[in-house]
Design a protein around this motif. Structure first.
Motif, PDB file in Angstrom:
ATOM      1  N   LEU A  47       0.824  -1.207   0.000  1.00  0.00           N
ATOM      2  CA  LEU A  47       0.000   0.000   0.000  1.00  0.00           C
ATOM      3  C   LEU A  47       0.859   1.259   0.000  1.00  0.00           C
ATOM      4  CD1 LEU A  47      -2.710  -1.027   2.626  1.00  0.00           C
ATOM      5  CD2 LEU A  47      -2.862  -1.138   0.135  1.00  0.00           C
ATOM      6  N   GLN A  94      -3.102   5.359   1.484  1.00  0.00           N
ATOM      7  CA  GLN A  94      -3.946   4.237   1.904  1.00  0.00           C
ATOM      8  C   GLN A  94      -3.704   3.852   3.365  1.00  0.00           C
ATOM      9  OE1 GLN A  94      -2.408   1.902  -1.415  1.00  0.00           O
ATOM     10  NE2 GLN A  94      -4.498   1.555  -2.135  1.00  0.00           N
ATOM     11  N   THR A 144      -9.062   0.479   3.207  1.00  0.00           N
ATOM     12  CA  THR A 144      -8.383  -0.209   2.105  1.00  0.00           C
ATOM     13  C   THR A 144      -9.239  -1.243   1.389  1.00  0.00           C
ATOM     14  OG1 THR A 144      -7.449  -1.885   3.617  1.00  0.00           O
ATOM     15  CG2 THR A 144      -6.140   0.107   3.218  1.00  0.00           C
TER      16      THR A 144
END
Length: 291
Positions: free
Chosen positions: A62, A66, A190
Protein backbone atom coordinates in the motif's frame (compact mmCIF):
# COMPACT_ATOMS: atom_id res chain seq x y z
CA UNK A 1 18.21 -15.94 14.50
CA UNK A 2 16.66 -15.03 11.14
CA UNK A 3 18.18 -16.96 8.25
CA UNK A 4 19.78 -14.87 5.52
CA UNK A 5 17.42 -16.46 2.98
CA UNK A 6 14.45 -15.12 4.93
CA UNK A 7 15.62 -11.49 4.86
CA UNK A 8 13.73 -8.92 2.81
CA UNK A 9 15.54 -8.05 -0.42
CA UNK A 10 17.25 -4.63 -0.24
CA UNK A 11 15.15 -3.24 -3.11
CA UNK A 12 11.93 -4.29 -1.34
CA UNK A 13 13.14 -2.96 2.00
CA UNK A 14 14.05 0.32 0.33
CA UNK A 15 10.59 0.66 -1.19
CA UNK A 16 8.92 -0.01 2.15
CA UNK A 17 11.12 2.53 3.90
CA UNK A 18 10.36 5.09 1.19
CA UNK A 19 6.62 4.72 1.84
CA UNK A 20 7.28 4.84 5.59
CA UNK A 21 9.15 8.13 5.16
CA UNK A 22 6.06 9.67 3.54
CA UNK A 23 3.92 8.21 6.33
CA UNK A 24 6.20 9.66 8.99
CA UNK A 25 6.05 13.13 7.46
CA UNK A 26 2.25 12.93 7.41
CA UNK A 27 2.20 11.93 11.08
CA UNK A 28 4.53 14.78 12.01
CA UNK A 29 2.31 17.21 10.11
CA UNK A 30 -0.73 15.80 11.90
CA UNK A 31 0.97 16.23 15.27
CA UNK A 32 1.82 19.81 14.33
CA UNK A 33 -1.87 20.50 13.75
CA UNK A 34 -2.63 19.24 17.29
CA UNK A 35 0.31 20.58 19.34
CA UNK A 36 -1.31 20.23 22.76
CA UNK A 37 -2.15 16.60 22.05
CA UNK A 38 1.36 15.66 20.92
CA UNK A 39 4.09 17.39 22.95
CA UNK A 40 7.68 16.61 21.98
CA UNK A 41 7.96 14.43 25.07
CA UNK A 42 6.97 11.62 24.79
CA UNK A 43 6.07 12.06 21.10
CA UNK A 44 9.58 12.30 19.68
CA UNK A 45 10.87 11.47 16.20
CA UNK A 46 11.32 7.74 16.84
CA UNK A 47 7.70 7.53 18.02
CA UNK A 48 6.42 8.62 14.61
CA UNK A 49 8.94 6.56 12.68
CA UNK A 50 8.03 3.43 14.62
CA UNK A 51 4.32 3.80 13.85
CA UNK A 52 5.17 4.45 10.21
CA UNK A 53 7.42 1.42 9.92
CA UNK A 54 5.05 -0.91 11.78
CA UNK A 55 2.02 -0.37 9.59
CA UNK A 56 4.02 0.00 6.37
CA UNK A 57 5.94 -3.24 6.84
CA UNK A 58 2.69 -5.01 7.71
CA UNK A 59 1.03 -3.83 4.46
CA UNK A 60 3.99 -3.18 2.13
CA UNK A 61 1.78 -3.23 -0.99
CA UNK A 62 0.00 0.00 0.00
CA UNK A 63 0.99 3.65 -0.38
CA UNK A 64 1.12 6.31 2.31
CA UNK A 65 -2.35 7.65 1.54
CA UNK A 66 -3.95 4.24 1.90
CA UNK A 67 -2.15 3.72 5.22
CA UNK A 68 -3.03 7.13 6.63
CA UNK A 69 -6.21 6.26 8.59
CA UNK A 70 -4.55 3.32 10.35
CA UNK A 71 -1.50 5.42 11.17
CA UNK A 72 -3.47 8.40 12.41
CA UNK A 73 -5.78 6.31 14.58
CA UNK A 74 -2.67 4.67 16.03
CA UNK A 75 -1.21 8.01 17.09
CA UNK A 76 -4.63 9.13 18.40
CA UNK A 77 -4.76 6.00 20.59
CA UNK A 78 -1.37 6.90 22.07
CA UNK A 79 -2.64 10.42 22.76
CA UNK A 80 -5.64 9.03 24.64
CA UNK A 81 -3.38 6.64 26.54
CA UNK A 82 -1.12 9.50 27.62
CA UNK A 83 -4.04 11.56 28.88
CA UNK A 84 -5.65 8.68 30.74
CA UNK A 85 -2.64 6.73 31.95
CA UNK A 86 -0.09 9.46 32.67
CA UNK A 87 -1.96 12.70 33.30
CA UNK A 88 -5.42 11.96 34.73
CA UNK A 89 -5.56 12.11 38.52
CA UNK A 90 -9.23 11.37 39.17
CA UNK A 91 -12.04 9.24 37.87
CA UNK A 92 -13.86 12.46 36.98
CA UNK A 93 -11.04 13.36 34.58
CA UNK A 94 -11.18 9.89 33.03
CA UNK A 95 -14.94 10.12 32.55
CA UNK A 96 -14.55 13.56 30.97
CA UNK A 97 -12.00 12.27 28.45
CA UNK A 98 -14.27 9.37 27.54
CA UNK A 99 -17.26 11.67 27.13
CA UNK A 100 -15.30 13.98 24.81
CA UNK A 101 -14.41 11.07 22.56
CA UNK A 102 -17.84 9.48 22.53
CA UNK A 103 -19.40 12.83 21.63
CA UNK A 104 -17.91 12.55 18.14
CA UNK A 105 -17.70 8.79 17.61
CA UNK A 106 -21.15 8.65 16.02
CA UNK A 107 -20.41 11.58 13.71
CA UNK A 108 -21.07 14.62 15.86
CA UNK A 109 -18.86 17.73 15.54
CA UNK A 110 -15.93 18.19 17.91
CA UNK A 111 -16.13 21.16 20.28
CA UNK A 112 -13.97 24.09 19.24
CA UNK A 113 -10.47 23.80 20.65
CA UNK A 114 -10.83 20.14 21.68
CA UNK A 115 -7.83 18.55 19.96
CA UNK A 116 -8.54 15.02 21.23
CA UNK A 117 -12.11 14.98 19.89
CA UNK A 118 -11.08 17.00 16.85
CA UNK A 119 -8.52 14.48 15.62
CA UNK A 120 -10.94 11.59 16.16
CA UNK A 121 -13.64 13.48 14.25
CA UNK A 122 -11.20 14.10 11.38
CA UNK A 123 -10.24 10.41 11.22
CA UNK A 124 -13.88 9.34 11.28
CA UNK A 125 -14.74 11.82 8.54
CA UNK A 126 -12.02 10.40 6.30
CA UNK A 127 -13.12 6.83 6.99
CA UNK A 128 -16.72 7.79 6.22
CA UNK A 129 -15.74 8.46 2.60
CA UNK A 130 -14.83 4.78 2.11
CA UNK A 131 -17.36 2.42 0.51
CA UNK A 132 -16.73 -0.04 3.36
CA UNK A 133 -17.68 2.42 6.11
CA UNK A 134 -21.49 2.01 6.15
CA UNK A 135 -21.18 -1.73 6.75
CA UNK A 136 -18.53 -1.38 9.44
CA UNK A 137 -19.46 1.92 11.11
CA UNK A 138 -21.23 0.37 14.08
CA UNK A 139 -18.37 -2.08 14.69
CA UNK A 140 -15.84 0.78 14.47
CA UNK A 141 -17.86 2.91 16.88
CA UNK A 142 -18.18 -0.02 19.27
CA UNK A 143 -14.42 -0.59 19.16
CA UNK A 144 -13.78 3.02 20.19
CA UNK A 145 -16.10 2.48 23.15
CA UNK A 146 -14.50 -0.86 24.04
CA UNK A 147 -11.04 0.68 23.99
CA UNK A 148 -12.07 3.58 26.23
CA UNK A 149 -13.76 1.21 28.67
CA UNK A 150 -10.62 -0.94 28.78
CA UNK A 151 -8.38 2.07 29.42
CA UNK A 152 -10.77 3.16 32.18
CA UNK A 153 -10.45 -0.27 33.84
CA UNK A 154 -6.67 -0.08 33.55
CA UNK A 155 -6.69 3.34 35.22
CA UNK A 156 -8.94 2.06 38.01
CA UNK A 157 -6.63 -0.89 38.71
CA UNK A 158 -3.66 1.45 38.81
CA UNK A 159 -5.42 4.07 40.95
CA UNK A 160 -6.44 1.58 43.66
CA UNK A 161 -3.48 -0.63 44.64
CA UNK A 162 -5.68 -2.37 47.20
CA UNK A 163 -8.14 -3.53 44.58
CA UNK A 164 -7.99 -7.13 43.41
CA UNK A 165 -6.14 -7.47 40.14
CA UNK A 166 -7.78 -9.38 37.28
CA UNK A 167 -6.94 -12.96 36.47
CA UNK A 168 -4.96 -13.53 33.29
CA UNK A 169 -8.18 -14.63 31.56
CA UNK A 170 -9.99 -11.47 32.68
CA UNK A 171 -7.06 -9.29 31.71
CA UNK A 172 -6.83 -10.67 28.18
CA UNK A 173 -10.60 -10.69 27.68
CA UNK A 174 -10.65 -6.94 28.40
CA UNK A 175 -7.35 -6.03 26.73
CA UNK A 176 -8.93 -3.59 24.29
CA UNK A 177 -5.91 -1.31 24.06
CA UNK A 178 -6.62 -0.18 20.51
CA UNK A 179 -5.09 -2.63 18.05
CA UNK A 180 -8.49 -3.90 16.95
CA UNK A 181 -9.49 -0.29 16.26
CA UNK A 182 -6.36 0.17 14.13
CA UNK A 183 -7.21 -2.97 12.18
CA UNK A 184 -10.80 -1.87 11.62
CA UNK A 185 -9.65 1.55 10.43
CA UNK A 186 -7.20 -0.10 8.05
CA UNK A 187 -9.94 -2.46 6.84
CA UNK A 188 -12.36 0.38 6.15
CA UNK A 189 -9.75 2.49 4.38
CA UNK A 190 -8.38 -0.21 2.11
CA UNK A 191 -11.35 -2.43 1.20
CA UNK A 192 -13.72 -1.46 -1.60
CA UNK A 193 -15.83 -4.63 -1.69
CA UNK A 194 -17.58 -6.61 1.07
CA UNK A 195 -15.44 -9.27 2.74
CA UNK A 196 -16.43 -12.92 2.86
CA UNK A 197 -16.94 -13.20 6.62
CA UNK A 198 -17.05 -9.97 8.63
CA UNK A 199 -17.49 -11.77 11.95
CA UNK A 200 -14.46 -13.99 11.39
CA UNK A 201 -12.25 -11.01 10.59
CA UNK A 202 -13.46 -8.98 13.58
CA UNK A 203 -12.85 -11.98 15.83
CA UNK A 204 -9.39 -12.54 14.34
CA UNK A 205 -8.48 -8.91 14.90
CA UNK A 206 -9.43 -9.13 18.56
CA UNK A 207 -7.47 -12.36 18.95
CA UNK A 208 -4.37 -10.74 17.45
CA UNK A 209 -4.95 -7.85 19.84
CA UNK A 210 -4.58 -10.25 22.79
CA UNK A 211 -1.33 -11.58 21.32
CA UNK A 212 0.11 -8.11 20.88
CA UNK A 213 -0.99 -7.22 24.43
CA UNK A 214 1.19 -9.99 25.82
CA UNK A 215 4.11 -9.13 23.53
CA UNK A 216 3.80 -5.51 24.61
CA UNK A 217 3.79 -6.55 28.26
CA UNK A 218 6.96 -8.55 27.75
CA UNK A 219 8.69 -5.58 26.20
CA UNK A 220 7.44 -2.94 28.65
CA UNK A 221 7.67 -4.95 31.88
CA UNK A 222 10.30 -2.75 33.56
CA UNK A 223 8.49 0.43 32.55
CA UNK A 224 5.19 -0.92 33.82
CA UNK A 225 6.78 -1.79 37.16
CA UNK A 226 8.11 1.77 37.41
CA UNK A 227 4.87 3.43 36.31
CA UNK A 228 2.62 1.08 38.28
CA UNK A 229 0.75 -0.15 35.21
CA UNK A 230 -1.02 -3.48 34.97
CA UNK A 231 0.97 -6.11 33.06
CA UNK A 232 0.33 -9.79 32.32
CA UNK A 233 3.53 -10.61 34.22
CA UNK A 234 2.29 -8.76 37.33
CA UNK A 235 -0.90 -10.75 37.85
CA UNK A 236 0.54 -13.41 40.15
CA UNK A 237 1.16 -16.08 37.52
CA UNK A 238 4.51 -17.52 36.46
CA UNK A 239 6.13 -16.41 33.21
CA UNK A 240 5.77 -20.00 31.96
CA UNK A 241 1.99 -19.71 32.25
CA UNK A 242 1.94 -16.51 30.22
CA UNK A 243 4.34 -18.02 27.67
CA UNK A 244 2.03 -21.00 27.27
CA UNK A 245 -1.00 -18.75 26.81
CA UNK A 246 0.83 -16.71 24.19
CA UNK A 247 1.82 -19.85 22.28
CA UNK A 248 -1.77 -21.10 22.37
CA UNK A 249 -3.11 -17.76 21.14
CA UNK A 250 -0.63 -17.67 18.26
CA UNK A 251 -1.57 -21.22 17.29
CA UNK A 252 -5.25 -20.29 17.40
CA UNK A 253 -4.58 -17.19 15.30
CA UNK A 254 -2.77 -19.29 12.69
CA UNK A 255 -5.77 -21.60 12.49
CA UNK A 256 -8.28 -18.76 12.18
CA UNK A 257 -6.24 -16.82 9.64
CA UNK A 258 -5.59 -19.81 7.37
CA UNK A 259 -9.05 -19.81 5.70
CA UNK A 260 -9.08 -15.99 5.62
CA UNK A 261 -5.86 -16.07 3.62
CA UNK A 262 -7.90 -17.67 0.86
CA UNK A 263 -10.93 -15.38 1.02
CA UNK A 264 -9.72 -12.02 2.35
CA UNK A 265 -5.97 -12.26 1.92
CA UNK A 266 -4.84 -8.60 2.27
CA UNK A 267 -6.57 -8.19 5.62
CA UNK A 268 -5.46 -11.60 6.90
CA UNK A 269 -1.87 -10.91 5.88
CA UNK A 270 -1.99 -7.55 7.69
CA UNK A 271 -3.01 -9.34 10.90
CA UNK A 272 -0.45 -12.13 10.52
CA UNK A 273 2.39 -9.70 9.82
CA UNK A 274 1.51 -7.65 12.90
CA UNK A 275 2.01 -10.75 15.05
CA UNK A 276 5.48 -11.42 13.70
CA UNK A 277 6.42 -7.73 13.54
CA UNK A 278 5.66 -7.30 17.22
CA UNK A 279 7.50 -10.50 18.08
CA UNK A 280 10.59 -8.91 16.58
CA UNK A 281 9.96 -5.40 17.92
CA UNK A 282 9.14 -5.74 21.59
CA UNK A 283 12.07 -6.52 23.83
CA UNK A 284 14.35 -4.45 21.62
CA UNK A 285 12.44 -1.16 21.56
CA UNK A 286 9.22 0.59 22.61
CA UNK A 287 6.95 3.15 20.97
CA UNK A 288 7.09 5.67 23.82
CA UNK A 289 9.82 8.28 24.14
CA UNK A 290 10.88 9.75 27.48
CA UNK A 291 8.19 11.43 29.51
Amino acid sequence: MTAIADLLAPREAGAVCAVASHVQRDLIACAGAYPELFPAKPFDGPFFSTIALANTFCAPWLDAGQLRPANRITMWIFAVDRLMDLLATSRAEIDEIVARCLAVVDGGPAPAGDELAGLLADIRAELATSPAFPGLAEIWQDDVRRMLESMTRDWQWKADPAAALPTLDEYLAGAEFGYSLVFLSHWIATTDTPVTDTGALVSAGRLVQQIIRILNDYGTYQRDVTWGDVNALLLGVDREVVDARLAALIEEADERLAPLMETDRPLAVFLARHITFNQGFYGLADYWGSR
